[in-house]
Scaffold this motif. Structure first.
Motif, PDB file in Angstrom:
ATOM      1  N   VAL A   1      17.136   4.479   8.478  1.00  0.00           N
ATOM      2  CA  VAL A   1      16.111   5.505   8.679  1.00  0.00           C
ATOM      3  C   VAL A   1      16.698   6.902   8.467  1.00  0.00           C
ATOM      4  O   VAL A   1      17.896   7.125   8.629  1.00  0.00           O
ATOM      5  CB  VAL A   1      15.471   5.410  10.083  1.00  0.00           C
ATOM      6  CG1 VAL A   1      14.834   4.047  10.305  1.00  0.00           C
ATOM      7  CG2 VAL A   1      16.482   5.735  11.177  1.00  0.00           C
ATOM      8  N   ASP A   2      15.826   7.829   8.127  1.00  0.00           N
ATOM      9  CA  ASP A   2      16.232   9.205   7.874  1.00  0.00           C
ATOM     10  C   ASP A   2      16.160  10.074   9.121  1.00  0.00           C
ATOM     11  O   ASP A   2      16.815  11.123   9.184  1.00  0.00           O
ATOM     12  CB  ASP A   2      15.344   9.810   6.792  1.00  0.00           C
ATOM     13  CG  ASP A   2      15.347   8.958   5.538  1.00  0.00           C
ATOM     14  OD1 ASP A   2      16.335   9.019   4.793  1.00  0.00           O
ATOM     15  OD2 ASP A   2      14.367   8.218   5.317  1.00  0.00           O
TER      16      ASP A   2
ATOM     17  N   SER B   1      12.055  -0.751   1.331  1.00  0.00           N
ATOM     18  CA  SER B   1      10.827  -0.731   0.531  1.00  0.00           C
ATOM     19  C   SER B   1      10.209   0.663   0.513  1.00  0.00           C
ATOM     20  O   SER B   1       9.710   1.120  -0.526  1.00  0.00           O
ATOM     21  CB  SER B   1       9.815  -1.743   1.088  1.00  0.00           C
ATOM     22  OG  SER B   1      10.285  -3.063   0.947  1.00  0.00           O
ATOM     23  N   VAL B   2      10.235   1.341   1.646  1.00  0.00           N
ATOM     24  CA  VAL B   2       9.724   2.714   1.704  1.00  0.00           C
ATOM     25  C   VAL B   2      10.569   3.621   0.811  1.00  0.00           C
ATOM     26  O   VAL B   2      10.053   4.426   0.027  1.00  0.00           O
ATOM     27  CB  VAL B   2       9.710   3.236   3.156  1.00  0.00           C
ATOM     28  CG1 VAL B   2       9.308   4.711   3.183  1.00  0.00           C
ATOM     29  CG2 VAL B   2       8.763   2.410   4.019  1.00  0.00           C
TER      30      VAL B   2
ATOM     31  N   VAL C   1      11.730   7.961   6.240  1.00  0.00           N
ATOM     32  CA  VAL C   1      11.289   7.212   7.419  1.00  0.00           C
ATOM     33  C   VAL C   1      11.866   7.870   8.672  1.00  0.00           C
ATOM     34  O   VAL C   1      13.085   7.983   8.819  1.00  0.00           O
ATOM     35  CB  VAL C   1      11.759   5.741   7.374  1.00  0.00           C
ATOM     36  CG1 VAL C   1      11.286   4.992   8.616  1.00  0.00           C
ATOM     37  CG2 VAL C   1      11.259   5.049   6.109  1.00  0.00           C
ATOM     38  N   PHE C   2      10.985   8.307   9.561  1.00  0.00           N
ATOM     39  CA  PHE C   2      11.372   8.749  10.896  1.00  0.00           C
ATOM     40  C   PHE C   2      10.838   7.711  11.876  1.00  0.00           C
ATOM     41  O   PHE C   2       9.625   7.475  11.929  1.00  0.00           O
ATOM     42  CB  PHE C   2      10.768  10.115  11.242  1.00  0.00           C
ATOM     43  CG  PHE C   2      11.404  11.295  10.562  1.00  0.00           C
ATOM     44  CD1 PHE C   2      12.420  11.147   9.619  1.00  0.00           C
ATOM     45  CD2 PHE C   2      10.982  12.575  10.863  1.00  0.00           C
ATOM     46  CE1 PHE C   2      12.995  12.243   8.995  1.00  0.00           C
ATOM     47  CE2 PHE C   2      11.544  13.685  10.251  1.00  0.00           C
ATOM     48  CZ  PHE C   2      12.555  13.518   9.317  1.00  0.00           C
TER      49      PHE C   2
ATOM     50  N   GLN D   1       0.806  -1.222   0.000  1.00  0.00           N
ATOM     51  CA  GLN D   1       0.000   0.000   0.000  1.00  0.00           C
ATOM     52  C   GLN D   1       0.843   1.279   0.000  1.00  0.00           C
ATOM     53  O   GLN D   1       0.299   2.387   0.005  1.00  0.00           O
ATOM     54  CB  GLN D   1      -0.926   0.002   1.220  1.00  0.00           C
ATOM     55  CG  GLN D   1      -1.966  -1.100   1.195  1.00  0.00           C
ATOM     56  CD  GLN D   1      -2.867  -1.071   2.426  1.00  0.00           C
ATOM     57  OE1 GLN D   1      -2.962  -0.056   3.123  1.00  0.00           O
ATOM     58  NE2 GLN D   1      -3.536  -2.186   2.702  1.00  0.00           N
ATOM     59  N   LEU D   2       2.156   1.149  -0.011  1.00  0.00           N
ATOM     60  CA  LEU D   2       3.011   2.328   0.082  1.00  0.00           C
ATOM     61  C   LEU D   2       2.780   3.312  -1.058  1.00  0.00           C
ATOM     62  O   LEU D   2       2.811   4.535  -0.862  1.00  0.00           O
ATOM     63  CB  LEU D   2       4.479   1.909   0.128  1.00  0.00           C
ATOM     64  CG  LEU D   2       4.946   1.272   1.443  1.00  0.00           C
ATOM     65  CD1 LEU D   2       6.373   0.741   1.295  1.00  0.00           C
ATOM     66  CD2 LEU D   2       4.865   2.272   2.599  1.00  0.00           C
ATOM     67  N   HIS D   3       2.526   2.807  -2.259  1.00  0.00           N
ATOM     68  CA  HIS D   3       2.306   3.710  -3.389  1.00  0.00           C
ATOM     69  C   HIS D   3       1.045   4.543  -3.187  1.00  0.00           C
ATOM     70  O   HIS D   3       0.991   5.712  -3.596  1.00  0.00           O
ATOM     71  CB  HIS D   3       2.230   2.930  -4.700  1.00  0.00           C
ATOM     72  CG  HIS D   3       3.567   2.468  -5.194  1.00  0.00           C
ATOM     73  ND1 HIS D   3       4.445   3.312  -5.851  1.00  0.00           N
ATOM     74  CD2 HIS D   3       4.183   1.263  -5.110  1.00  0.00           C
ATOM     75  CE1 HIS D   3       5.541   2.644  -6.162  1.00  0.00           C
ATOM     76  NE2 HIS D   3       5.420   1.400  -5.716  1.00  0.00           N
ATOM     77  N   ALA D   4       0.044   3.981  -2.537  1.00  0.00           N
ATOM     78  CA  ALA D   4      -1.176   4.736  -2.260  1.00  0.00           C
ATOM     79  C   ALA D   4      -0.892   5.851  -1.248  1.00  0.00           C
ATOM     80  O   ALA D   4      -1.354   6.987  -1.413  1.00  0.00           O
ATOM     81  CB  ALA D   4      -2.266   3.808  -1.734  1.00  0.00           C
ATOM     82  N   TYR D   5      -0.118   5.564  -0.218  1.00  0.00           N
ATOM     83  CA  TYR D   5       0.235   6.573   0.781  1.00  0.00           C
ATOM     84  C   TYR D   5       1.134   7.652   0.183  1.00  0.00           C
ATOM     85  O   TYR D   5       1.088   8.821   0.600  1.00  0.00           O
ATOM     86  CB  TYR D   5       0.911   5.916   1.985  1.00  0.00           C
ATOM     87  CG  TYR D   5      -0.049   5.249   2.929  1.00  0.00           C
ATOM     88  CD1 TYR D   5      -0.474   5.879   4.093  1.00  0.00           C
ATOM     89  CD2 TYR D   5      -0.556   3.978   2.658  1.00  0.00           C
ATOM     90  CE1 TYR D   5      -1.364   5.268   4.950  1.00  0.00           C
ATOM     91  CE2 TYR D   5      -1.458   3.357   3.507  1.00  0.00           C
ATOM     92  CZ  TYR D   5      -1.860   4.014   4.668  1.00  0.00           C
ATOM     93  OH  TYR D   5      -2.757   3.402   5.518  1.00  0.00           O
ATOM     94  N   ALA D   6       1.937   7.261  -0.778  1.00  0.00           N
ATOM     95  CA  ALA D   6       2.880   8.198  -1.400  1.00  0.00           C
ATOM     96  C   ALA D   6       2.188   9.273  -2.218  1.00  0.00           C
ATOM     97  O   ALA D   6       2.827  10.239  -2.643  1.00  0.00           O
ATOM     98  CB  ALA D   6       3.869   7.437  -2.278  1.00  0.00           C
TER      99      ALA D   6
END
Length: 289
Positions: free
Chosen positions: A271-272, A238-239, A252-253, A213-218
């Protein structure tokens, strides 16, 4: 004046780009590995979500702070984490007959009477729950950056529009400030609303969406901010493989990281940013890694 305007715009653009760049150079309160965000201010050392807490973060040398925004009975925005006033104020003593002491059931004037510091330490007796206006002005005074969480939006219809209006009135939606502000929520609908209302603003979803579902959130979120114990290097990768609404890879936090082992772990995942109650502990761990 033209040269100043061009310089200000360049700074804002650079800030927006470096926010999500894993290779950004270290800035005040940060390391080259990840941005360190003081959770509810430096909340291990001062009462959370108060002006004292963000002042402490600034004293420790941290640029980024995080807060929580909710709404009073008379429509004012205040900075507090729980939907009840009971844990972090003396509301039970001041208003003993008004259980369960929900934020939405008290006016801003009533909340302003409460002591939001004594529960933490006698040294902070008399500390108040700040309004969002007061909070934003202190963040500006401290030259800090803000990760603002819209808390419990289902309790406060229209809080997204109201929050953005206040931020605009305080000057935080101009080009110079956009690189210093991220708005996040556990509600995907709330994050989507913020993005639709102010597309230039950086937004974040709190949680861990399935990879599928990441593309939908993006489409509406620039960052995915999960609890640190729920993620892996594979998930972070993946994110990062997905492009967000501003043409950058998703960031990603991770929250809430308060010890060196966990800090090393999430940095190893790539992570960022790291959201922490003890930003100095995380900074020391990352510099020693």
């Amino acid at each position: 004046m033209h040269a100043r305007a061009v310089a200000a715009t360049a700074v804002a653009i650079l800030a927006a780009v470096t926010l999500l760049s894993p290779s950004s150079p270290a800035r005040a309160g940060e390391t080259g590995d990840a941005t360190v965000i003081a959770h509810r201010g430096a909340s291990a050392y001062a009462p959370e979500n108060t002006l004292a807490s963000i002042d402490k973060a600034a004293q420790l040398g941290f640029t980024w702070v995080e807060n929580d925004v909710q709404r009073t009975k008379d429509g004012r925005l205040v900075v507090i984490h729980d939907d009840s006033l009971a844990r972090t104020t003396n509301v039970e003593d001041v208003f003993p007959g008004r259980a369960p002491w929900k934020v939405k059931d008290f006016t801003a004037a009533e909340i302003a009477r409460l002591d939001a510091g004594s529960w933490y330490s006698p040294a902070y007796a008399g500390t108040r729950v700040p309004t969002l206006e007061q909070y934003m002005r202190r963040v500006e005074h401290n030259h800090e950056r803000l990760l603002l969480e819209i808390k419990n939006p289902e309790l406060y219809p229209g809080i997204e529009q109201q929050t953005l209006k206040l931020l605009g009135n305080e000057g935080w939606l101009d080009q110079r400030h956009l690189g210093r502000l991220v708005v996040q929520s556990f509600s995907a609908d709330s994050v989507r609303t913020v993005h639709e209302l102010k597309p230039a603003l950086t937004t974040a979803f709190l949680g861990k969406p399935p990879v599928a579902q990441l593309h939908a959130y993006a489409r509406f979120a620039d960052l995915v901010n999960p609890s640190y114990g729920s993620i892996s290097a594979g998930y972070v990768s993946s994110v990062h493989a997905v492009t967000g609404p501003h043409g950058r890879r998703l960031g990603v936090f991770a929250w809430t990281v308060d010890d060196k082992v966990a800090a090393w772990q999430v940095v190893g995942y790539g992570v960022d940013g790291i959201i922490t109650n003890k930003p100095d502990v995380v900074r020391a761990a990352l510099r020693a890694n």
